[in-house]
Structures are given as C-alpha cells and as structure tokens.
Design an enzyme around this catalytic site. Sequence first.
Site, PDB file in Angstrom:
ATOM      1  N   CYS A  54      10.048  -1.904  -4.315  1.00  0.00           N
ATOM      2  CA  CYS A  54      10.016  -2.126  -2.864  1.00  0.00           C
ATOM      3  C   CYS A  54      11.298  -2.749  -2.320  1.00  0.00           C
ATOM      4  CB  CYS A  54       8.821  -2.995  -2.497  1.00  0.00           C
ATOM      5  SG  CYS A  54       7.270  -2.306  -3.098  1.00  0.00           S
ATOM      6  N   HIS A  58       9.602  -6.295   4.333  1.00  0.00           N
ATOM      7  CA  HIS A  58       8.847  -5.305   3.563  1.00  0.00           C
ATOM      8  C   HIS A  58       7.384  -5.392   3.986  1.00  0.00           C
ATOM      9  CE1 HIS A  58       7.156  -2.931   0.477  1.00  0.00           C
ATOM     10  NE2 HIS A  58       6.666  -3.931  -0.222  1.00  0.00           N
ATOM     11  N   ASN A 115       1.760   0.177   2.551  1.00  0.00           N
ATOM     12  CA  ASN A 115       2.971  -0.165   1.802  1.00  0.00           C
ATOM     13  C   ASN A 115       3.605   1.135   1.291  1.00  0.00           C
ATOM     14  OD1 ASN A 115       4.854  -0.995  -0.091  1.00  0.00           O
ATOM     15  ND2 ASN A 115       3.521  -2.484  -1.086  1.00  0.00           N
TER      16      ASN A 115
END
Length: 339
Positions: free
Chosen positions: A121, A266, A296
């Site tokens: 990520c 994020h 996500n």
Amino acid sequence: MPAPSNQPFCASSIIGTGSYMPEKILTNDDLSKIVETNDEWITSRTGIKERRIAADDQATSDLASEAARRAMTAAGVKPEDIQLIIVATVTPDMFFPSTACIVQKKIGAANAVCFDISAACSGFLYALQVARHFINTGNRTTALVIGAEKLSTLINWKDRNTCVLFGDGAGAVVIRRDDAGGMNAPGRVLSTVMGSDGNLTDLLKVPGGGSACPITPENADSRPNTIHMEGRETFKHAVTRMLEAAQQALEMAGLTAADVSLVIPHQANARIISAIADRLDLPIERVFMNLDKYGNTSAATIPVALDEANKAGRLKKGDVILLVAFGGGFTWASSVVRW
Ligand code: UT7
C-alpha cells in the site's frame, strides 16, 4: 528518530493526475450474501460501504493504462514525452514482464524506461520518490507514476476478515522536471520519507504463489495465494508509522501540521485515518476520504484520492498537501506537495 536530511533543491512537480475505477460495484449488502457479515459491522469498523471489481478481461495494466491516459491528458503531455514509467502494484499482470512494460505498449510510450515497484500500500509513494530521484539527478525529465491494483484476484471470498476490505482501481500522476519557481512552483514535491520493517512481514502477506510456496494441487484448497492479515496488529503499526512519517515529511519540508490544507492518506480504515488526524490536531474536514466508495485499493488509494480531490476543487494553488501511506512489509511513506 531524527528526520533524514532533505536534498538541497527539489525540482520535480506533479503536472497532471488521472484515475480509473472499474464500473462494477460490490456493496456491503452484496457481501453479506457471500459471507457472515453485515453493512453495520463493515461500516462501523472500516468506513467502507462499497468497492469496485474489475471485469474478468481487465488486467491491472488495463486499469493502469486508462489512469495513465487521463493523467497525460490533464498534464498536456503525449505518450512519446514520457521517459519513465513506474507501476506500483502487488497484483501485476504476470510475474514478468513488468506491468509497466505492458502499460508502455498499451499507451504507446515508446521512449520510456519501465519497471514495477512492490511496496504494497506504500507503493505509490515509494514510486513517486524513485521517479523524483531520476528527475532530480537529471536522468529523466518526465515520468508517469502509477498505483494500480486488481486486488479482487488476491481475495479469499470465504474469509470475512479480509474480503470486505479491498477493491480494484488505478491512479496516476505525471511528474516533470521544473526548475523554475523554487519551492513554491505548482505541484512541487517538497519532501518524501520512506521506511520499512521486514521483521513484520508475517502480519500482512500473500504467502503462496511465489517461489517460497508455489501453488500445488495439495495446498490449493487452503488458498495460500490470497491476502492474510493480522488486522488488529496491522492497525496499531499503521497509526504509529503513518503519524511518524507524516511528521518527518513535514519537518523535512520546514512545515508543521498547521500548514497542511489537505491530508490524503492511504485509504485502509476510517478509524486509522481519524486517529492520525486527531494526533496531528487536524480537523477531519482537512482529510480526504473516499474509502466509503472504493475500500482499500492498496497502491492505488493515494493517486486515486489525489485525482478525485483535484477534480473536486479541493486542491488550491499554493496549498500544502500531505500524502501518507502504510502497507505490507511493513512499509510506510509520506510526501509533502505544494499544489
Ligand atoms: O492497507 C494496509 C494496511 N491495512 C490496515 O491498516 C488494516 C488494519 N486493520 C483494520 O483495519 C482492522 O483491524 C479490521 C477492519 C481488519 C478489523 O477490525 P477490528 O476492529 O480490528 O476487528 P477484529 O479483527 O479484532 O475482529 C473483531 C470481531 C471478531 O469477532 P470476535 O472474535 O470478537 O467474536 C471478528 O471475527 O469482528 C469479527 N469480524 C467480523 N464480523 C462481521 C471480522 N470481520 C468481520 C466481518 N463481519 N467482515
């Protein structure tokens, strides 16, 4: 830990953003028909309401190429102007060639050097920093930095702990050498910090499908080629590391949280994002969130959010934008950008 020292002069600016999200929407109610879960749990524990799922015939490179085309249009550059393509992804089209090379072919960027980065990520911010180094050393002038994922291919649809969290999508920026305007030039990347802790690889991983654990008829049923996460532990590290990275990146840029117009974090969990905003003493209005729509999307969250914030008019010329990410590895990174 003191912040590492900054380069004396940074000359890379973001000159265009773009994103592409697949059309198919999978809602929390849809998921409640597949696993033992419900909209109330997912919304209250994560903030996610729905996510996008790419079509069977769409690979990560297709999502990445469309985001790249949109970023190039916004930047006013042609494919032949691109000298470097970096794709951050944990869902490459194949082991090799790199997804970046496949994107190069699809968008016709014949003059580019192309490679992928694997930092989960945090991948987009890692890629941004690598591209910035290429540019700041005079090696390249114009680069495409892309975060793209088809995470739906890594999901165990029987595991409620993970299948509700992730989605597919892609975002991209064009960055270019731009020596005029000093640190106040539009889109200037003022600072980037990165960190990794390989001692914690086991907390978030896709254990199978690589050389350590190839998929065999014997192990295929236990789905080792899907995402495994110790959610609670990961949560704690995410808050600590993102906060630390954000503070270091601000310090490196000679700024404080009070100078920040918008945080683009994020998008893993609304509770992680709120905890960071709280600790930076920033009102939640100064934090961009779109995880309710997309979940996500790993390396794609920050470039997608940056593009959406840009299109929504949330980034004004001169604004200080704080980008901050955390992911498997563990890895973390933060960048400060003057819009
Ligand atoms: O992108 C890279 C970084 N990723 C992250 O930063 C993610 C970090 N972690 C998280 O966001 C959270 O830990 C999760 C959203 C993954 C989980 O939330 P949590 O509040 O930490 O829940 P938990 O894992 O501690 O589980 C609490 C309970 C458990 O039940 P028991 O054992 O208390 O009876 C789980 O089985 O919630 C249960 N649970 C669910 N219930 C309904 C777990 N998943 C679900 C679900 N629906 N989908």
